[in-house]
Design a protein around this motif. Structure first.
Motif, PDB file in Angstrom:
ATOM      1  N   GLU A  67       0.830  -1.206   0.000  1.00 38.58           N
ATOM      2  CA  GLU A  67       0.000   0.000   0.000  1.00 38.58           C
ATOM      3  C   GLU A  67       0.865   1.257   0.000  1.00 38.58           C
ATOM      4  O   GLU A  67       0.589   2.210  -0.739  1.00 38.58           O
ATOM      5  CB  GLU A  67      -0.924  -0.003   1.211  1.00 38.58           C
ATOM      6  CG  GLU A  67      -1.865   1.179   1.272  1.00 38.58           C
ATOM      7  CD  GLU A  67      -2.831   1.074   2.429  1.00 38.58           C
ATOM      8  OE1 GLU A  67      -3.878   0.433   2.279  1.00 38.58           O
ATOM      9  OE2 GLU A  67      -2.534   1.636   3.498  1.00 38.58           O
ATOM     10  N   LEU A  83       2.288   1.733  -3.449  1.00 35.95           N
ATOM     11  CA  LEU A  83       1.278   2.201  -4.403  1.00 35.95           C
ATOM     12  C   LEU A  83       0.963   3.677  -4.204  1.00 35.95           C
ATOM     13  O   LEU A  83       0.813   4.435  -5.173  1.00 35.95           O
ATOM     14  CB  LEU A  83       0.000   1.366  -4.252  1.00 35.95           C
ATOM     15  CG  LEU A  83       0.082  -0.084  -4.731  1.00 35.95           C
ATOM     16  CD1 LEU A  83      -1.155  -0.868  -4.306  1.00 35.95           C
ATOM     17  CD2 LEU A  83       0.245  -0.150  -6.246  1.00 35.95           C
ATOM     18  N   THR A 116       1.578   6.904  -6.892  1.00 33.53           N
ATOM     19  CA  THR A 116       0.604   7.859  -7.431  1.00 33.53           C
ATOM     20  C   THR A 116       1.251   9.209  -7.725  1.00 33.53           C
ATOM     21  O   THR A 116       0.788   9.936  -8.604  1.00 33.53           O
ATOM     22  CB  THR A 116      -0.560   8.056  -6.444  1.00 33.53           C
ATOM     23  OG1 THR A 116      -0.042   8.502  -5.187  1.00 33.53           O
ATOM     24  CG2 THR A 116      -1.319   6.765  -6.244  1.00 33.53           C
ATOM     25  N   VAL A 143       6.705  -2.772  -5.523  1.00 34.91           N
ATOM     26  CA  VAL A 143       5.325  -3.275  -5.461  1.00 34.91           C
ATOM     27  C   VAL A 143       5.261  -4.679  -6.046  1.00 34.91           C
ATOM     28  O   VAL A 143       4.594  -5.570  -5.493  1.00 34.91           O
ATOM     29  CB  VAL A 143       4.373  -2.324  -6.205  1.00 34.91           C
ATOM     30  CG1 VAL A 143       2.975  -2.929  -6.299  1.00 34.91           C
ATOM     31  CG2 VAL A 143       4.306  -0.977  -5.492  1.00 34.91           C
ATOM     32  N   CYS A 183      -2.725  -9.440 -10.088  1.00 32.50           N
ATOM     33  CA  CYS A 183      -2.119  -8.125  -9.812  1.00 32.50           C
ATOM     34  C   CYS A 183      -0.614  -8.157 -10.072  1.00 32.50           C
ATOM     35  O   CYS A 183      -0.040  -7.208 -10.612  1.00 32.50           O
ATOM     36  CB  CYS A 183      -2.407  -7.714  -8.375  1.00 32.50           C
ATOM     37  SG  CYS A 183      -4.161  -7.539  -7.985  1.00 32.50           S
ATOM     38  N   PHE A 201       1.625  -5.840 -12.785  1.00 32.14           N
ATOM     39  CA  PHE A 201       2.820  -5.054 -12.477  1.00 32.14           C
ATOM     40  C   PHE A 201       4.055  -5.631 -13.152  1.00 32.14           C
ATOM     41  O   PHE A 201       5.024  -4.895 -13.392  1.00 32.14           O
ATOM     42  CB  PHE A 201       3.012  -4.962 -10.959  1.00 32.14           C
ATOM     43  CG  PHE A 201       2.510  -3.673 -10.397  1.00 32.14           C
ATOM     44  CD1 PHE A 201       3.354  -2.583 -10.243  1.00 32.14           C
ATOM     45  CD2 PHE A 201       1.176  -3.531 -10.063  1.00 32.14           C
ATOM     46  CE1 PHE A 201       2.889  -1.385  -9.754  1.00 32.14           C
ATOM     47  CE2 PHE A 201       0.698  -2.336  -9.572  1.00 32.14           C
ATOM     48  CZ  PHE A 201       1.555  -1.250  -9.412  1.00 32.14           C
ATOM     49  N   VAL A 256      -3.058   2.001 -10.454  1.00 32.54           N
ATOM     50  CA  VAL A 256      -2.752   2.074  -9.026  1.00 32.54           C
ATOM     51  C   VAL A 256      -4.030   1.988  -8.201  1.00 32.54           C
ATOM     52  O   VAL A 256      -4.095   1.270  -7.198  1.00 32.54           O
ATOM     53  CB  VAL A 256      -1.988   3.372  -8.709  1.00 32.54           C
ATOM     54  CG1 VAL A 256      -1.828   3.545  -7.202  1.00 32.54           C
ATOM     55  CG2 VAL A 256      -0.620   3.359  -9.379  1.00 32.54           C
ATOM     56  N   LEU A 264      -4.986  -0.905  -5.521  1.00 29.58           N
ATOM     57  CA  LEU A 264      -5.301  -0.526  -4.144  1.00 29.58           C
ATOM     58  C   LEU A 264      -6.623  -1.152  -3.706  1.00 29.58           C
ATOM     59  O   LEU A 264      -6.745  -1.676  -2.593  1.00 29.58           O
ATOM     60  CB  LEU A 264      -5.373   0.993  -4.020  1.00 29.58           C
ATOM     61  CG  LEU A 264      -4.062   1.738  -3.794  1.00 29.58           C
ATOM     62  CD1 LEU A 264      -4.289   3.235  -3.870  1.00 29.58           C
ATOM     63  CD2 LEU A 264      -3.442   1.362  -2.455  1.00 29.58           C
ATOM     64  N   GLN A 319      -6.097  -4.722  -3.201  1.00 33.96           N
ATOM     65  CA  GLN A 319      -5.349  -5.003  -1.982  1.00 33.96           C
ATOM     66  C   GLN A 319      -6.283  -5.154  -0.784  1.00 33.96           C
ATOM     67  O   GLN A 319      -6.026  -5.948   0.122  1.00 33.96           O
ATOM     68  CB  GLN A 319      -4.343  -3.873  -1.751  1.00 33.96           C
ATOM     69  CG  GLN A 319      -3.414  -4.093  -0.596  1.00 33.96           C
ATOM     70  CD  GLN A 319      -3.368  -2.900   0.335  1.00 33.96           C
ATOM     71  OE1 GLN A 319      -4.154  -1.971   0.184  1.00 33.96           O
ATOM     72  NE2 GLN A 319      -2.497  -2.948   1.285  1.00 33.96           N
TER      73      GLN A 319
END
Length: 682
Positions: free
Chosen positions: A22, A25, A29, A41, A67, A71, A86, A90, A93
């Protein structure tokens, strides 16, 4: 001794891994082109997937795989990192956290919806890539590369949960390979330990994957292993030919993992992998074990239990000191002083163990601010200051919800929309600042925004319509602003997901008061508002000043005491009707605790004034006698005494009697109010 459940340990480590993902991520941003963040990540997702699969969390591993794949494509440059990607990860997650906490629960179609969002974030790029790749595949075969991979794992790797066969299987999935095991380091049977690993491997791999794919296989053990990867040749696939036998030039037995395909490349002459030196492995293992021993994970319940035992020890030590002071036995006094010193050091050590930096609290709000910014359409920057300030862990846990309410309130009520901010001559982005600092025995946590400020007319109108105050009732600015903490109070025009129900600020006030804290609020129209929470550093043991008022004994927190003065009977008589003392060219109001507590006793000939403060405000407390310092184990008041604001708790003295702990914040406010009333009257 109880043994920790492996699944419970995994959940703890998974929570830490999710927090790291988290954080990465949220950093991403602001820096979408930062490859290091993308790699971080990806590694976090890869670790979570692998660990989840190892402990039987198959649903978590399967969901996280998607996920991770997204990435991985970003990492390889196939798709760009975007704000939509992102946001999708999130949201995914949060679902991963639910799969960790409740793997067998019915989560409905949440996972499918989240994967659809993830696909939408990278789908356009995926279609383009597939469309281009298809005709190329028809024209020419992909270029493959032959790699020679020699690796050896630490001797304790299997004991730590690493399965070498899993690594070999992953290499096999990358392409055609021949694997040979080096067994020269295996000791005689009498010296062999079944938990240690003595084998190293030499792998010849032909694959159209790059070097990064090979490194990903060893991502979990890269720091501890011996790894040598060399590119032998790059070639384009040709028509199938007769397979060439692989001939080993040494007696090391081969370990066939996958059959060699007909188009297998010619394998160069094999040379045994040098055995990883045992001394080097042992030294590395010792170094890792020493590093792991630096930090020990202890359940919070054990710390609480230990704190209770230390508290009982402090009370027993206080009783011993009292008995020793009344005795003429020199040996008893010596032992008492030694135990007092040791118990004080143990108490200080215990308090340090319970202290945690507020950074663990502030870090939770990055995600909250990110989500609220997307929900409200506002541009918000979160600034934190004083993250290294340490507070008792119990305080941290109980402050989480109040701070959530305050941050949401600042964003919803305080910050304007980007259009309104630009029209007011401000920057487009609003700022919410979380700060912490220590002041004596308190920590001050502030939530500040640069928004529109509090509309005092609306607050007064709402308070009058709700019956909180009478129409036209005179109030100071501080009293008016404190009305927003009244139950059910809200100036929001409509109920939204963020606010409008009038329960958040009431929860903040009740929680802070339960922590023996206070709330200060300031606001400047057009410039913003600031809410400061004054919270004691600890709720367990404090240094106190034991005083006597009449026949009763009370404890004043020593961190709030500035100085002690003597108040003679003549000065006391002269000050009747004004209750001020002159202290270095400034007047300080004081409270006669004997009158406040209605003891019905006559004052001592030589009374004392204990000057206490909270920040910049000072008040004197008139007591009959100062007994001395006292290690105070705080005991909470009973439910019958919750409304008694003068006292914040109680403690047990050495003789078994109970002494009440004075609430410094309440007494300072009472003293300041008395000063204001006297000035108005005079």
């Amino acid at each position: 001794m109880s043994t920790l459940d492996p699944v419970a340990v995994f959940r703890i480590e998974a929570a830490e891994c999710l927090e790291a993902i988290e954080a990465g991520l949220l950093d991403l941003t602001h820096r979408l082109d930062d490859k290091d963040l993308v790699d971080a990540v990806f590694r976090g997702l890869h670790t979570l997937k692998g660990s989840g699969s190892m402990f039987g969390f198959d649903a978590l591993a399967a969901f996280t795989h998607h996920c991770e794949t997204a990435f991985d494509r970003v990492r390889k440059g196939e798709v760009p990192a975007t704000a939509e990607l992102v946001a999708a990860v999130l949201a995914a997650q949060d679902h991963m956290r639910a799969l960790v906490d409740s793997p067998d629960a019915d989560h409905g179609d949440i996972g499918q919806k989240l994967l659809a969002q993830l696909q939408a974030a990278v789908g356009g790029h995926a279609t383009t890539t597939a469309a281009v790749a298809a005709p190329i595949a028809e024209v020419t075969a992909p270029t493959s590369t032959t790699w020679r991979i020699r690796f050896g794992l630490p001797s304790n790797s299997m004991a730590n949960g690493t399965n070498p066969l899993g690594l070999l299987d992953e290499l096999r999935d990358l392409g055609e390979c021949t694997i040979r095991a080096n067994t020269t380091a295996i000791p005689p049977l009498g010296e062999l330990s079944p938990t240690e690993l003595y084998i190293s491997w030499d792998v010849t791999l032909t694959s159209d994957q790059g070097r990064s794919a090979i490194d990903d296989v060893f991502i979990f053990v890269m720091d501890d292993m011996e790894l040598d990867v060399q590119e032998i040749a790059a070639q384009t696939a040709v028509a199938p030919s007769a397979p060439a036998p692989v001939v080993a030039t040494d007696p090391i037995p081969s370990l066939p993992v996958a059959a060699v395909a007909p188009s297998a490349p010619v394998v160069p002459e094999f040379k045994p992998v040098e055995a990883v030196p045992v001394k080097r492995e042992a030294a590395a293992a010792d170094q890792r074990q020493a590093k792991a021993a630096e930090n020990v994970r202890v359940p919070a319940e054990r710390l609480d239990e230990l704190m209770d035992r230390v508290g009982e020890l402090v009370i027993a030590q206080s009783r011993l000191s009292q008995l020793a002071s009344a005795s003429t036995d020199i040996a008893l006094r010596s032992v008492s002083e030694e135990i007092e010193r040791l118990s004080g050091e143990l108490r200080d050590t215990m308090m340090v163990l319970r202290m945690v930096p507020v950074a663990t609290l502030f870090s939770r709000f990055r995600r909250l601010v990110h989500d609220l910014a997307r929900e409200t359409g506002k541009v918000i920057e979160l600034v934190t200051d004083g993250e290294s300030t340490e507070v008792d862990k119990t305080v941290i846990e109980r402050l989480a919800d109040p701070l959530v309410h305050l941050v949401r309130n600042s964003i919803d009520h305080g910050l304007e929309t980007p259009e309104d901010r630009l029209a007011a001559g401000k920057s487009e982005a609003g700022t919410v600042t979380l700060s912490a600092r220590q002041a004596g025995g308190e920590v001050i946590i502030s939530i500040k925004d640069d928004g529109r400020g509090i509309n005092r007319e609306r607050v007064r109108a709402k308070a009058e319509s709700s019956g909180l105050i009478a129409p036209g009732q005179p109030l100071s600015d501080s009293e008016l602003l404190q009305l927003i903490f009244a139950p059910g109070f809200s100036t929001a025009a409509a109920i939204t997901n963020l606010s409008g129900r009038g329960v958040g600020m009431d929860v903040v006030k009740k929680t802070v008061e339960a922590l023996r804290g206070a709330i200060d609020i300031t606001s400047v129209p057009g410039q913003g508002s600031e809410v400061s929470l004054r919270i004691p550093l600890t709720l367990a043991i404090i240094d106190g000043l034991l005083v006597r008022v009449g026949s009763g004994r009370y404890v004043i927190p020593l961190s709030a005491v500035e100085e002690c003065l003597e108040l003679s009977l003549e000065e006391d008589l002269r000050s009747r009707g004004r209750s001020f003392i002159s202290l270095r060219d400034s007047l300080v109001p004081f409270l006669r605790l004997r009158d406040l507590f209605r003891t019905g006793t006559k004052p001592d000939v030589h009374q004392k004034v204990v000057v206490i403060s909270t920040g910049t405000e000072r008040v004197g407390l008139v007591v009959d006698q100062i007994i001395g310092d006292h290690q105070t184990v705080i005991k909470s008041m009973s439910k019958l005494h919750n409304d008694v604001a003068t006292f914040s708790g109680a403690t047990i003295l050495g003789d078994g009697s109970v002494a009440l702990i004075l609430d410094v914040g309440h007494l300072v406010i009472a003293g300041q109010q008395q000063e204001t009333q006297m000035r108005v009257a005079g």
